[in-house]
Design an enzyme around this catalytic site. Sequence first.
Site, PDB file in Angstrom:
ATOM      1  N   HIS A 308     138.487  47.518 -36.093  1.00 28.66           N
ATOM      2  CA  HIS A 308     138.956  47.389 -35.053  1.00 28.66           C
ATOM      3  C   HIS A 308     139.806  48.070 -35.548  1.00 28.66           C
ATOM      4  O   HIS A 308     140.626  48.535 -36.428  1.00 28.66           O
ATOM      5  CB  HIS A 308     139.341  46.012 -34.948  1.00 28.66           C
ATOM      6  CG  HIS A 308     139.732  45.558 -33.729  1.00 28.66           C
ATOM      7  ND1 HIS A 308     141.041  45.568 -33.511  1.00 28.66           N
ATOM      8  CD2 HIS A 308     139.812  45.079 -32.110  1.00 28.66           C
ATOM      9  CE1 HIS A 308     141.729  44.813 -32.315  1.00 28.66           C
ATOM     10  NE2 HIS A 308     140.954  44.305 -31.768  1.00 28.66           N
ATOM     11  N   ASP A 365     133.430  41.228 -29.656  1.00 33.27           N
ATOM     12  CA  ASP A 365     132.471  41.729 -29.357  1.00 33.27           C
ATOM     13  C   ASP A 365     130.877  41.944 -29.603  1.00 33.27           C
ATOM     14  O   ASP A 365     129.501  42.130 -29.554  1.00 33.27           O
ATOM     15  CB  ASP A 365     132.287  43.816 -28.734  1.00 33.27           C
ATOM     16  CG  ASP A 365     133.488  43.834 -27.742  1.00 33.27           C
ATOM     17  OD1 ASP A 365     134.758  44.892 -27.606  1.00 33.27           O
ATOM     18  OD2 ASP A 365     133.193  42.922 -26.676  1.00 33.27           O
TER      19      ASP A 365
HETATM   20  C1  SDX Z   1     137.761  45.511 -28.557  1.00 35.82           C
HETATM   21  O1  SDX Z   1     142.337  47.205 -28.878  1.00 35.82           O
HETATM   22  C2  SDX Z   1     142.430  45.943 -28.890  1.00 35.82           C
HETATM   23  O2  SDX Z   1     142.443  45.336 -29.407  1.00 35.82           O
HETATM   24  C3  SDX Z   1     140.765  46.028 -28.491  1.00 35.82           C
HETATM   25  C4  SDX Z   1     139.537  44.556 -28.262  1.00 35.82           C
HETATM   26  C5  SDX Z   1     140.477  43.716 -27.702  1.00 35.82           C
HETATM   27  O3  SDX Z   1     140.395  42.856 -26.738  1.00 35.82           O
HETATM   28  O4  SDX Z   1     141.350  43.840 -26.077  1.00 35.82           O
HETATM   29  O5  SDX Z   1     139.965  44.196 -29.209  1.00 35.82           O
HETATM   30  C6  SDX Z   1     138.319  44.625 -27.316  1.00 35.82           C
HETATM   31  O6  SDX Z   1     137.555  46.848 -27.280  1.00 35.82           O
HETATM   32  C7  SDX Z   1     137.406  45.195 -29.734  1.00 35.82           C
HETATM   33  C8  SDX Z   1     136.611  47.069 -30.405  1.00 35.82           C
HETATM   34  C9  SDX Z   1     135.163  47.322 -29.907  1.00 35.82           C
HETATM   35  N1  SDX Z   1     134.595  48.582 -29.618  1.00 35.82           N
HETATM   36  C10 SDX Z   1     133.323  48.778 -30.624  1.00 35.82           C
HETATM   37  O7  SDX Z   1     132.733  47.909 -31.291  1.00 35.82           O
HETATM   38  C11 SDX Z   1     133.188  50.127 -30.715  1.00 35.82           C
HETATM   39  C12 SDX Z   1     133.227  50.424 -32.033  1.00 35.82           C
HETATM   40  N2  SDX Z   1     133.902  50.372 -33.376  1.00 35.82           N
HETATM   41  C13 SDX Z   1     134.927  52.037 -32.901  1.00 35.82           C
HETATM   42  O8  SDX Z   1     134.870  52.633 -32.065  1.00 35.82           O
HETATM   43  C14 SDX Z   1     136.214  52.423 -33.787  1.00 35.82           C
HETATM   44  O9  SDX Z   1     136.476  50.882 -34.228  1.00 35.82           O
HETATM   45  C15 SDX Z   1     137.001  51.187 -32.855  1.00 35.82           C
HETATM   46  C16 SDX Z   1     137.212  51.893 -31.288  1.00 35.82           C
HETATM   47  C17 SDX Z   1     137.053  49.986 -32.612  1.00 35.82           C
HETATM   48  C18 SDX Z   1     138.058  51.449 -33.307  1.00 35.82           C
HETATM   49  O10 SDX Z   1     138.580  52.917 -34.130  1.00 35.82           O
HETATM   50  P1  SDX Z   1     140.011  53.868 -34.346  1.00 35.82           P
HETATM   51  O11 SDX Z   1     141.336  52.449 -34.405  1.00 35.82           O
HETATM   52  O12 SDX Z   1     140.687  54.736 -33.767  1.00 35.82           O
HETATM   53  O13 SDX Z   1     139.481  53.966 -36.139  1.00 35.82           O
HETATM   54  P2  SDX Z   1     138.570  55.357 -35.901  1.00 35.82           P
HETATM   55  O14 SDX Z   1     137.483  55.655 -35.149  1.00 35.82           O
HETATM   56  O15 SDX Z   1     139.228  56.493 -36.630  1.00 35.82           O
HETATM   57  O16 SDX Z   1     137.960  54.638 -37.445  1.00 35.82           O
HETATM   58  C19 SDX Z   1     138.272  54.625 -38.824  1.00 35.82           C
HETATM   59  C20 SDX Z   1     136.904  55.381 -39.772  1.00 35.82           C
HETATM   60  C21 SDX Z   1     136.107  56.211 -38.968  1.00 35.82           C
HETATM   61  O17 SDX Z   1     135.556  57.008 -39.758  1.00 35.82           O
HETATM   62  P3  SDX Z   1     135.656  58.055 -40.770  1.00 35.82           P
HETATM   63  O18 SDX Z   1     136.561  58.852 -40.212  1.00 35.82           O
HETATM   64  O19 SDX Z   1     137.897  57.712 -41.280  1.00 35.82           O
HETATM   65  O20 SDX Z   1     135.199  58.357 -41.373  1.00 35.82           O
HETATM   66  O21 SDX Z   1     136.321  54.243 -39.367  1.00 35.82           O
HETATM   67  C22 SDX Z   1     134.475  55.018 -38.103  1.00 35.82           C
HETATM   68  C23 SDX Z   1     135.201  56.019 -37.914  1.00 35.82           C
HETATM   69  O22 SDX Z   1     134.210  57.188 -38.211  1.00 35.82           O
HETATM   70  N3  SDX Z   1     134.066  53.658 -37.978  1.00 35.82           N
HETATM   71  C24 SDX Z   1     132.949  53.539 -37.622  1.00 35.82           C
HETATM   72  C25 SDX Z   1     132.733  52.246 -36.706  1.00 35.82           C
HETATM   73  N4  SDX Z   1     134.329  51.743 -36.501  1.00 35.82           N
HETATM   74  C26 SDX Z   1     135.311  52.260 -36.863  1.00 35.82           C
HETATM   75  N5  SDX Z   1     132.060  53.705 -37.867  1.00 35.82           N
HETATM   76  C27 SDX Z   1     130.549  53.418 -37.434  1.00 35.82           C
HETATM   77  N6  SDX Z   1     130.860  51.995 -37.053  1.00 35.82           N
HETATM   78  C28 SDX Z   1     131.471  51.489 -36.322  1.00 35.82           C
HETATM   79  N7  SDX Z   1     131.701  50.382 -35.458  1.00 35.82           N
END
Ligand code: SDX
Length: 431
Positions: A308, A365
Amino acid sequence: MGETAKLIVGGKEYELPVFVGTEGERAIEISKLRDVAGLITLDPALMSSGSCKSAITFIDGEKGILRYRGIPIEEFAVGEPNFIEAAYLLIFGELPNDSKYDDFSGRLTNNALLHEAMRHHFEGFPIDAPPMAILSATLNTLSCFHIEFLKGLDDPEVFVEAAARLISKVRTIAAFTYRRSRGLPFMYPDPKLRYCANFLHMMFSAPYKQYEVKQVLEDALNLLLILHADHEQNCSTSTVRLVGSSRANVFASCAAAVGALWGPLHGGANVEVLEMLDRIRAGGLTPAQCVEKAKDKKDPFKLYGFGHRVYKNFDPRAKILKEACDKVLLALGRRDPLLDIARGLEELALKDSYFIERKLYPNVDFYSGILLRAMGIPTSMFTVMFAIGRLPGWIAQWKEQHDDPSSKIWRPRQIYVGRTLTHYVPMHERE
Ligand code: SDX
């Protein structure tokens, strides 16, 4: 002047005001930066930028705090959860007393039907049309049948009616979308039923047999919608504010938000989670392989339902949903193998340094789909259910901006990195 921040650029010093919110959050106010210093800030994806001041929802990502108008989310989960009460609170700022609740509930009951001419819109979609595409299109279509709400929402009486119509009719749109996808006759709303019970009736009743709504499922749906109702400036809510900043109407702003919510990184994640759990159950993938794929930068696979932008500890909604899954399945006398798989996956990930270092925890989710499955709602409708829950939050945020006399149209700047001055070359001179 209160606290300020000093910026030194090119040997010059600029002093900028620091704004402090009611929970002690601090922000440097930079709206005058370009005027005074000829500078802009650059923050793609707005990782460290606030877009507005808001009094609706407070999140503390480090402490796992989520409050609607100051009330902790956990307090909505006790007793008999009531989504309409929470929706009213988010939109109007106070919990409704009996008469205000009855008035708003009465408006929802009186506005559950769609204009009969809208039925044919559903028949125009292919039977396997994505439900989120239908929802977005139909929310905009709704405005064609309620043109009196395209303007005049400064009048509280007009606004409350518009909000009630949107919140009531979104259920009917969702249910009709599902019925169409199954080739089933549309079931009309039953004015004797409350909000969630009426939705389940429209989804699952038959012309010859009324669906019997179990209290445990009605409560679970109220809770699930409450947990999705608002979440400050997430992607889809920011879309509402961006579109609404041009003074676009609330229907168009919410329809645009449906598009943003559809994305798999946002609300669409609840579908991805279920498909991931299903793949594991089918033997196509093991939990350990899931975790390894999620860690592999060369693999686009993500552990959906994890991570998140704001919560860097735990998502309080995921905790509540996980407990609700147990309670509902126990009450139904059922087990869901996907819940056991989800639990195992969570346990594996939370022990893995990749997830620990990046502070990745289950988000809203990760467990919501298990609860929706228990209600008989198909995976294809999961993100639509998220939208039904988030609609009051979108309306509340649209209204807060609409009523703010200082609000201006959103128009971010950019830093240009393209070609510098060049000239047109006639066709015959081109290589
Ligand atoms: C919702 O914003 C809100 O409030 C949203 C929400 C709401 O109520 O409206 O809470 C609802 O959208 C929840 C999130 C649902 N999405 C997912 O579950 C998709 C999977 N999660 C990721 O895509 C990610 O965690 C996000 C999109 C939720 C957050 O992304 P960020 O803040 O841009 O973080 P990032 O992608 O830059 O991740 C930081 C690191 C990265 O690795 P490095 O580059 O540092 O090596 O963490 C890794 C990412 O690759 N990472 C993951 C991951 N989530 C982050 N790696 C694997 N699996 C994951 N799920």
